[in-house]
Design a protein around this motif. Structure first.
Motif, PDB file in Angstrom:
ATOM      1  N   VAL A   1       1.331  -1.339   0.079  1.00 63.14           N
ATOM      2  CA  VAL A   1      -0.016  -0.323   0.061  1.00 63.14           C
ATOM      3  C   VAL A   1       0.244   1.544  -0.208  1.00 63.14           C
ATOM      4  CG1 VAL A   1      -1.844   1.471   1.074  1.00 63.14           C
ATOM      5  CG2 VAL A   1      -2.494  -1.375   1.407  1.00 63.14           C
ATOM      6  N   ARG A   2       1.826   1.402   0.668  1.00 57.83           N
ATOM      7  CA  ARG A   2       2.578   2.257   1.011  1.00 57.83           C
ATOM      8  C   ARG A   2       3.351   2.582  -0.180  1.00 57.83           C
ATOM      9  NH1 ARG A   2       2.264  -0.558   5.563  1.00 57.83           N
ATOM     10  NH2 ARG A   2       4.414  -0.599   5.707  1.00 57.83           N
ATOM     11  N   ASP A   3       4.002   1.832  -1.671  1.00 55.39           N
ATOM     12  CA  ASP A   3       5.071   1.529  -2.597  1.00 55.39           C
ATOM     13  C   ASP A   3       4.226   2.480  -3.653  1.00 55.39           C
ATOM     14  OD1 ASP A   3       6.524  -0.806  -1.612  1.00 55.39           O
ATOM     15  OD2 ASP A   3       5.530  -2.466  -3.410  1.00 55.39           O
ATOM     16  N   GLU A   4       5.520   3.218  -3.797  1.00 55.55           N
ATOM     17  CA  GLU A   4       5.106   3.951  -5.085  1.00 55.55           C
ATOM     18  C   GLU A   4       3.822   3.530  -6.533  1.00 55.55           C
ATOM     19  OE1 GLU A   4       7.896   6.193  -5.060  1.00 55.55           O
ATOM     20  OE2 GLU A   4       7.564   7.895  -7.189  1.00 55.55           O
ATOM     21  N   GLY A   5       3.071   4.307  -6.125  1.00 56.54           N
ATOM     22  CA  GLY A   5       2.122   4.066  -7.939  1.00 56.54           C
ATOM     23  C   GLY A   5       1.142   3.079  -7.089  1.00 56.54           C
ATOM     24  N   PHE A   6       0.863   2.920  -5.591  1.00 55.68           N
ATOM     25  CA  PHE A   6       0.229   2.193  -6.406  1.00 55.68           C
ATOM     26  C   PHE A   6      -1.087   1.790  -5.943  1.00 55.68           C
ATOM     27  CE2 PHE A   6      -2.879  -0.206  -2.591  1.00 55.68           C
ATOM     28  CZ  PHE A   6      -2.623  -1.338  -2.670  1.00 55.68           C
ATOM     29  N   GLU A   7      -2.172   1.085  -6.160  1.00 56.45           N
ATOM     30  CA  GLU A   7      -3.169   1.456  -6.969  1.00 56.45           C
ATOM     31  C   GLU A   7      -4.236   0.284  -6.162  1.00 56.45           C
ATOM     32  OE1 GLU A   7      -4.679   2.717 -10.807  1.00 56.45           O
ATOM     33  OE2 GLU A   7      -2.373   4.159 -10.984  1.00 56.45           O
ATOM     34  N   VAL A   8      -5.790   0.422  -5.522  1.00 54.83           N
ATOM     35  CA  VAL A   8      -6.358  -0.351  -5.268  1.00 54.83           C
ATOM     36  C   VAL A   8      -6.474  -1.137  -6.104  1.00 54.83           C
ATOM     37  CG1 VAL A   8      -8.243  -1.379  -3.729  1.00 54.83           C
ATOM     38  CG2 VAL A   8      -6.059   1.320  -2.742  1.00 54.83           C
ATOM     39  N   ARG A   9      -6.517  -2.509  -6.480  1.00 57.72           N
ATOM     40  CA  ARG A   9      -6.836  -2.934  -7.046  1.00 57.72           C
ATOM     41  C   ARG A   9      -7.448  -4.462  -7.245  1.00 57.72           C
ATOM     42  NH1 ARG A   9      -3.993  -5.292 -11.835  1.00 57.72           N
ATOM     43  NH2 ARG A   9      -2.427  -4.001 -11.285  1.00 57.72           N
ATOM     44  N   ALA A  10      -8.922  -4.655  -6.923  1.00 59.36           N
ATOM     45  CA  ALA A  10      -9.075  -6.222  -5.999  1.00 59.36           C
ATOM     46  C   ALA A  10      -8.251  -7.056  -7.856  1.00 59.36           C
ATOM     47  CB  ALA A  10     -10.338  -6.226  -7.208  1.00 59.36           C
TER      48      ALA A  10
END
Ligand SMILES: O=C(O)CCC(=O)c1ccccc1C(=O)O
Ligand SMILES: [Mg+2]
Length: 324
Positions: free
Chosen positions: A218-227
């Motif tokens: 969640v804290r990685d660069e460029g993270f997006e919530v994705r199922a």
């Protein structure tokens, strides 16, 4: 009429607290107090060693600079602020505006990083849904698998949250899975970050049928919530993620994709932990938050945590590092 204070705290920790490679002897951080007329709001700024990029000193300097602007009546831009600073200042502003509801979710998921027998006792005392969190990846993967079986076999209806903190190679993760009886895999609500890379963790979930959750990712660069198949939850540690607004956005995105959002502690003091319990009740009312970290301290700060018997230090006893 605006005024603000920045308190500095240092609280002793239980002797067994290890963060990755170092022992945490004292928890260090800042408490910000905002005042506008007769309204007050508090926030905690406490970078977590080994997890936060910023140091307590850097966070304190940035907080002071932003507070200068706030007191002068300027809007402060938390988008570019350090995560711990963005969290503490946004929480204080929210509380000041009366935007943080009082009711908190104090049902924590008991955390076990040592003796599994201690956890069995805690779970027997837990009313309602039985959820527990166990750190894995520190000993043999086979032992972790056996511990998981033991809990699922002996406590009916238990939902285990396991956390490997990216400790396993794909092979080790496979060894763990091999020891969890297939009929027990559903008793694992999720396993946080089994492998070093998110891609390996995803493959693990899909191969084993064990659901996973993102925490570090969640804290990685460029993270997006994705199922994605095998992913069921995201863990949100506000001190490491950033502003309240950013956390709310993550919760919303998770809910839209049918993922569970779990508000979790970064070892804030009882002051910050109480605010997280209130934030969790407000934003994730049906989810048990991951806040069982008061037991790692030897003292509370200002706001008592329910049922906690540790001595309470007040803000009045702290040094004021800055005020205006
Ligand atoms: O998430 C929880 O239930 C408790 C908090 C926790 O485990 C934690 C607390 C501080 C730093 C890292 C972690 C972690 O998730 O590994
Ligand atoms: Mg974790």
């Amino acid at each position: 009429m605006r005024s603000a204070k920045l308190y500095q705290y240092q609280l002793p920790m239980d002797s067994g607290v290890i963060l990755r490679t170092q022992r945490l002897v004292n928890r260090e951080g800042w408490v910000v107090e905002l005042q506008d007329g007769d309204q007050k709001g508090y926030g905690e700024i406490a970078p977590l060693p080994e997890f936060s990029q910023e140091s307590a000193e850097q966070a304190g300097e940035q907080a002071q600079a932003l507070l200068e602007q706030w007191v002068a009546g300027q809007a402060i831009d938390l988008e570019k602020a350090l995560p711990s600073v963005a969290f503490g200042l946004s929480m204080a502003e929210l509380e000041l505006q009366g935007g943080l509801p009082q009711a908190g979710n104090y049902t924590v998921a008991p955390l076990c990083s040592g003796d599994p027998d201690d956890l069995v006792i805690a779970l027997n005392d837990m009313p309602g849904e039985k959820v527990a969190k166990i750190k894995v990846g520190m000993y043999e993967a086979v032992r972790d698998g056996m511990v998981a079986n033991m809990f699922i076999d002996s406590i009916p209806g238990i939902r285990l949250r396991l956390d490997a903190n990216r400790q396993w190679t794909p092979l080790k993760a496979q060894q763990f899975a091999k020891y969890v009886k297939p009929e027990n895999r559903g008793g694992i609500a999720f396993l946080e970050e089994p492998c070093q890379s998110p891609a390996d963790s995803l493959a693990f979930a899909q191969e084993t049928g064990i659901n996973i959750a993102w925490d570090e990712t969640v804290r990685d660069e460029g993270f997006e919530v994705r199922a994605e198949p095998g992913v069921v939850a995201i863990v949100i540690k506000p001190t490491l993620v950033g502003s309240v607004q950013r956390c709310i956005e993550l919760v919303k995105q998770a809910n839209e994709q049918d993922l569970t959002a779990v508000i979790s502690s970064s070892m804030e003091t009882s002051l910050g932990l109480n605010q997280l319990a209130r934030f969790a009740e407000w934003q994730t009312p049906d989810v048990i938050p991951g806040l069982d970290t008061m037991q790692l301290f030897l003292s509370q700060l200002e706001t008592p945590w329910p049922q906690c018997k540790l001595p309470l230090k007040t803000l009045a006893e702290l040094d004021v590092a800055w005020s205006k």
